[in-house]
Scaffold this motif. Structure first.
Motif, short mmCIF file in Angstrom:
data_model
loop_
_atom_site.label_atom_id
_atom_site.label_comp_id
_atom_site.label_asym_id
_atom_site.label_seq_id
_atom_site.Cartn_x
_atom_site.Cartn_y
_atom_site.Cartn_z
N SER A 139 0.80 -1.22 0.00
CA SER A 139 0.00 0.00 0.00
C SER A 139 0.83 1.27 0.00
O SER A 139 0.34 2.34 -0.36
CB SER A 139 -0.95 0.00 1.21
OG SER A 139 -0.23 0.25 2.41
N HIS A 169 1.71 3.64 -7.08
CA HIS A 169 0.69 2.95 -7.88
C HIS A 169 0.17 3.93 -8.94
O HIS A 169 -0.58 4.87 -8.61
CB HIS A 169 -0.47 2.46 -7.00
CG HIS A 169 -0.04 1.52 -5.92
ND1 HIS A 169 0.43 0.26 -6.19
CD2 HIS A 169 0.02 1.66 -4.57
CE1 HIS A 169 0.75 -0.35 -5.06
NE2 HIS A 169 0.52 0.51 -4.06
N ARG A 170 0.59 3.75 -10.17
CA ARG A 170 0.23 4.69 -11.24
C ARG A 170 -0.86 4.13 -12.15
O ARG A 170 -1.40 4.84 -12.99
CB ARG A 170 1.47 5.03 -12.06
CG ARG A 170 2.49 5.83 -11.26
CD ARG A 170 3.69 6.23 -12.10
NE ARG A 170 4.57 7.13 -11.37
CZ ARG A 170 5.50 6.76 -10.54
NH1 ARG A 170 5.70 5.46 -10.32
NH2 ARG A 170 6.24 7.64 -9.90
N ALA A 220 -4.57 2.77 -12.93
CA ALA A 220 -5.89 3.09 -12.36
C ALA A 220 -6.44 1.94 -11.53
O ALA A 220 -7.02 2.15 -10.46
CB ALA A 220 -6.86 3.44 -13.50
N GLU A 254 -4.79 -0.25 -9.87
CA GLU A 254 -4.05 -0.32 -8.60
C GLU A 254 -4.58 0.73 -7.62
O GLU A 254 -4.71 0.48 -6.43
CB GLU A 254 -2.56 -0.13 -8.84
CG GLU A 254 -1.90 -1.31 -9.55
CD GLU A 254 -0.41 -1.10 -9.75
OE1 GLU A 254 0.04 0.05 -9.56
OE2 GLU A 254 0.28 -2.08 -10.06
N ARG A 255 -4.87 1.95 -8.18
CA ARG A 255 -5.40 3.00 -7.31
C ARG A 255 -6.76 2.58 -6.74
O ARG A 255 -7.05 2.77 -5.57
CB ARG A 255 -5.53 4.31 -8.07
CG ARG A 255 -4.19 4.91 -8.48
CD ARG A 255 -4.32 6.37 -8.82
NE ARG A 255 -5.30 6.60 -9.88
CZ ARG A 255 -5.03 6.56 -11.18
NH1 ARG A 255 -3.80 6.28 -11.58
NH2 ARG A 255 -5.97 6.82 -12.09
N LEU A 273 -6.21 0.03 -4.08
CA LEU A 273 -5.70 0.66 -2.85
C LEU A 273 -6.84 1.25 -2.05
O LEU A 273 -6.92 1.08 -0.82
CB LEU A 273 -4.67 1.72 -3.21
CG LEU A 273 -4.11 2.53 -2.03
CD1 LEU A 273 -3.39 1.61 -1.05
CD2 LEU A 273 -3.18 3.63 -2.53
N LEU A 274 -7.74 2.00 -2.74
CA LEU A 274 -8.86 2.62 -2.04
C LEU A 274 -9.76 1.56 -1.41
O LEU A 274 -10.30 1.74 -0.32
CB LEU A 274 -9.66 3.49 -3.02
CG LEU A 274 -8.94 4.74 -3.53
CD1 LEU A 274 -9.77 5.43 -4.59
CD2 LEU A 274 -8.62 5.69 -2.39
N HIS A 305 -0.66 7.45 2.32
CA HIS A 305 -1.63 6.99 1.33
C HIS A 305 -2.14 8.14 0.47
O HIS A 305 -2.35 8.00 -0.75
CB HIS A 305 -2.79 6.27 2.02
CG HIS A 305 -2.43 4.92 2.53
ND1 HIS A 305 -3.06 4.32 3.58
CD2 HIS A 305 -1.46 4.04 2.13
CE1 HIS A 305 -2.53 3.13 3.82
NE2 HIS A 305 -1.53 2.95 2.94
N CYS A 350 -1.76 8.55 -3.59
CA CYS A 350 -2.89 8.82 -4.47
C CYS A 350 -2.65 10.08 -5.31
O CYS A 350 -2.97 10.14 -6.50
CB CYS A 350 -4.17 8.99 -3.66
SG CYS A 350 -4.78 7.43 -2.96
N ALA A 382 -0.19 9.32 -8.00
CA ALA A 382 -0.82 8.51 -9.03
C ALA A 382 -1.69 9.38 -9.95
O ALA A 382 -1.82 9.13 -11.14
CB ALA A 382 -1.67 7.41 -8.40
N SER A 383 -2.30 10.47 -9.42
CA SER A 383 -3.15 11.34 -10.21
C SER A 383 -2.36 12.42 -10.92
O SER A 383 -2.94 13.25 -11.63
CB SER A 383 -4.20 12.00 -9.30
OG SER A 383 -4.96 11.02 -8.63
#
Length: 736
Positions: free
Chosen positions: A544, A548-549, A551, A553-554, A557-558, A593, A597, A600-601
């Motif tokens: 975690s 994490h790039r 989508a 994986e994101r 994670l959530l 976390h 995120c 990743a965005s």
């Protein structure tokens, strides 16, 4: 044999009471019958108690375990303490039974022949067993002496002028058993010991009932009471119950040979071996004088004289018993004008005891300070051996056992500066001093001292065994914890090594979650579902906090975070982790976390890079802290299977005593208390049960190789010394 004076005043009191009671106007001849029988019964009881200790010792020797053995030792002490009360109670009831003859009313009597010892199956098992034993004893006496007892009952009836049932006769076997059971009702012993004591009562008291009935009948016949009754038939010797003085007869199966011949055979064989060393006790006498051997009784008197001058432990090196005896014999010869020497048989005993003690005092297994105490026992042991040659052939002989028990306890005794304050040293010193002060010619003192010493060592052993068990439990727990620690280390290294992670997460896994895994492994084991769940939690945590790039994986994670946080909180709660540190970590984890995120965005600005947590690559294996450093690791060393040191290690058994040479002056004696299979550690404790050493198998083998540790010989000291002396004597004989 105890002095009759101990009982006579009570007898006199009972007699006076009987003679002055208005209900006890017994004929003078009946009082004579009573007193004559009471004298015989008193001697029989004294013989019983004099032999009880030896009999119970034999039973203790045959005990299946320490618990049963201690029961016999406690019974010996209880019997010794209550002996006088039992003797007194028995005789008082015997006298009261004669007084009761004046009150006897046949109209209130039970049916003749009715036994007072009920054997209904409704009785408690112990009581039923006792009653059956008493019935059998009474039956055997009646089978042998029924005719004589019947005549005695008839004469008593004629003397009293009213019918007397046989089982109401105060001298009947049933009545005698009743007196004895009532007098001993307060004995704190179990049924097994009670049956042994009843057997002794039959052997030493009831076995002479023929003489008691014969003498009573003769007294009544002499005063004209039914002289016309037919005399009882003569009995064959084989029909008479033997009243042997050998206590082992109680335990010996029928047909087993008496031991006297065997004792003489053993001693004769010893004498043959001792012949080459005769003349060792040689007083200085005139060449022309004819030597006259002193009697064994005079020898014992000389030894008792020397016994009063046995030097203190610090001066034992200067004391040579044979030399002292020679000087004393020389003085006696000069004083009497006769050349006195020791008889050949007695000299053989003196030489054998002297050689045994030389061996004992050279024994490396005994600590020096206790050797000095044991050396003071030489004269008491010699006096016993002079009186009783079974000392050399009977392993259960109380004097021999006392010496062996002292040596066995001494095996684990370590030298110390304040040894005079040690409880074991003080107890052995008391035993030695008591023998030197009180032992004249009655060997019963050895049985008494042995019982007391065994009770003392049993108490000490119970305490040490309790501490030993705690030590074993602690070591097993420590070994289990060590295996769990290694399992956790391996699991964490598999999960972390090579990963690039925030330092805070690495610290959390190493310091906090490792404890969660450790507790789970200890409680449930690594194959368990709980262990698998906690391992999965740490793997999810590590995943975690990595970038994490993608989508998917994101999204994962959530979806993962809520369950992950709950699993982390539950685990930390189980391990009682600091709640403030827990709260702080979860705050940091939430920020991590969010950063992931944002990364990743691709919404993170360049100016915000400095806010990212520091990342580290985990390249060094994690090593968890241990409770102690433990012994030097020798697991990488290898020794051949036939290595002498390894063989010595593998010969060790739980309870084996060893001595570690710590330095040139200090040695440590300890006992192997446990071998921890999971770690291969050998755990050693001192005689109190306290852990003092631990070694791995290879490390211990290496110490055996270089002589830094040696195994102590825990075989019986006397037997070991006797075997050594016999070997020496055999070599002397072959050399002639």
């Amino acid at each position: 044999m105890h002095n009759d004076g101990n009982v006579v005043p009570l007898h006199k009191a009972a007699t006076d009471q009987a003679n002055h009671s208005p209900l006890a106007r017994l004929p003078v001849i009946l009082l004579q019958v009573r007193d004559k029988a009471a004298q015989q019964l008193r001697h029989g009881l004294q013989d019983l108690f004099d032999n009880a200790d030896d009999t119970l010792f034999e039973m203790a020797d045959r005990a299946r375990d320490d618990v049963e053995q201690n029961l016999f030792f406690e019974a010996m002490r209880d019997l010794r303490l209550k002996r006088k009360n039992i003797e007194r109670g028995f005789l008082e009831q015997f006298f009261e039974a004669f007084v009761g003859l004046t009150q006897y009313d046949s109209s209130h009597n039970a049916m003749p022949g009715t036994s007072p010892y009920v054997t209904s199956s409704a009785l408690p098992r112990d009581e039923l067993e006792r009653n059956l034993a008493v019935q059998a004893m009474v039956g055997r006496v009646l089978n042998r002496e029924g005719f004589a007892l019947g005549q005695l009952t008839a004469r008593l009836s004629a003397l009293l002028g009213k019918a007397l049932a046989e089982h109401q006769n105060p001298m009947s076997p049933g009545k005698l058993c009743e007196y004895f059971l009532q007098a001993g009702r307060n004995l704190g012993v179990g049924i097994k010991v009670k049956l042994i004591i009843l057997k002794l009562f039959e052997r030493y008291v009831l076995s002479d009932s023929d003489r008691m009935y014969a003498e009573a009948n003769q007294l009544l016949i002499a005063t004209g009471v039914l002289p016309e009754l037919k005399a009882p038939p003569a009995r064959r010797a084989s029909e008479r119950a033997p009243a042997s003085t050998d206590h082992a007869d109680v335990l010996r199966p029928a047909g087993h040979p008496q031991p006297d011949d065997a004792v003489q055979e053993v001693f004769a064989a010893l004498q043959e071996l001792l012949y080459p060393v005769r003349g060792s006790v040689a007083p200085t006498l005139e060449a022309s004088a004819t030597a006259q051997p002193i009697s064994t009784r005079d020898l014992l008197r000389l030894l008792s004289h020397l016994q009063q001058y046995v030097p203190a432990p610090t001066s034992q090196d200067d004391f040579d018993l044979r030399n002292q005896l020679e000087q004393l014999l020389t003085r006696v010869s000069v004083k009497t004008g006769k050349s006195r020497v020791v008889d050949g048989t007695d000299e053989d005993v003196i030489n054998l005891i002297a050689m045994l003690f030389e061996c004992i005092l050279d024994d490396r297994n005994l600590p020096d300070s206790l050797k000095a105490l044991i050396a003071r026992l030489q004269i008491p042991m010699l006096k016993v051996a002079v009186q009783d040659k079974s000392f050399f052939s009977r392993g259960s002989h109380p004097a021999r056992r006392l010496l062996n028990e002292i040596a066995t306890e001494a095996l684990g005794w370590g030298e110390r500066a304040d040894h005079q304050r040690d409880s074991l040293y003080l107890r052995i010193e008391q035993v030695v001093q008591r023998l030197l002060n009180d032992f004249v010619d009655d060997p019963a003192i050895f049985a008494e001292l042995l019982a007391d010493f065994l009770a003392f060592t049993a108490d000490e052993r119970r305490r040490s065994e309790l501490l030993e068990q705690r030590t074993r439990d602690a070591e097993e727990g420590r070994a289990k914890a060590e295996l769990a620690r290694r399992r956790v280390e391996r699991t964490l290294n598999e999960a972390l090594l090579g990963k690039v992670l925030p330092q805070r997460v690495v610290d959390f896994v190493q310091n906090a979650w490792s404890q969660v895994l450790l507790l789970t492994c200890l409680k449930h084991g690594d194959p368990s579902a709980q262990w698998q769940a906690d391992v999965l939690t740490v793997e999810q945590l590590i995943w975690s906090v990595q970038p994490h790039r993608v989508a998917d994986e994101r999204a994962h994670l959530l979806e993962l975070v809520p369950g992950l946080l709950k699993a982390l909180r539950d685990g930390l709660s189980r391990s009682a982790f600091d709640p403030f540190a827990t709260s702080e970590f979860f705050s940091e984890l939430e920020a991590l976390h969010l950063h992931i995120c944002d990364q990743a965005s691709l919404t993170l600005a360049v100016s915000d890079v400095s806010d990212l947590p520091a990342l580290v690559e985990v390249s060094a294996p994690i090593v968890l802290r241990t409770a102690d450093e433990g012994p030097v690791d020798t697991s990488s060393l290898r020794l051949p299977a036939d290595d002498v040191g390894l063989q010595q290690v593998d010969q060790l058994r739980l309870g084996s005593w060893v001595e570690f040479q710590e330095d040139d002056e200090h040695r440590l004696r300890c006992k192997l208390a446990a071998i921890i299979q999971s770690t291969g550690l050998y755990i050693f404790v001192d005689r109190t049960g306290m852990k003092v050493q631990e070694r791995g198998r290879i490390a211990l083998a290496l110490e055996f190789q270089r002589g830094a540790v040696r195994r102590l010989d825990d075989t019986l000291l006397f037997d070991r010394a006797l075997e050594s002396v016999l070997g020496h004597l055999r070599r002397l004989k072959r050399g002639k």
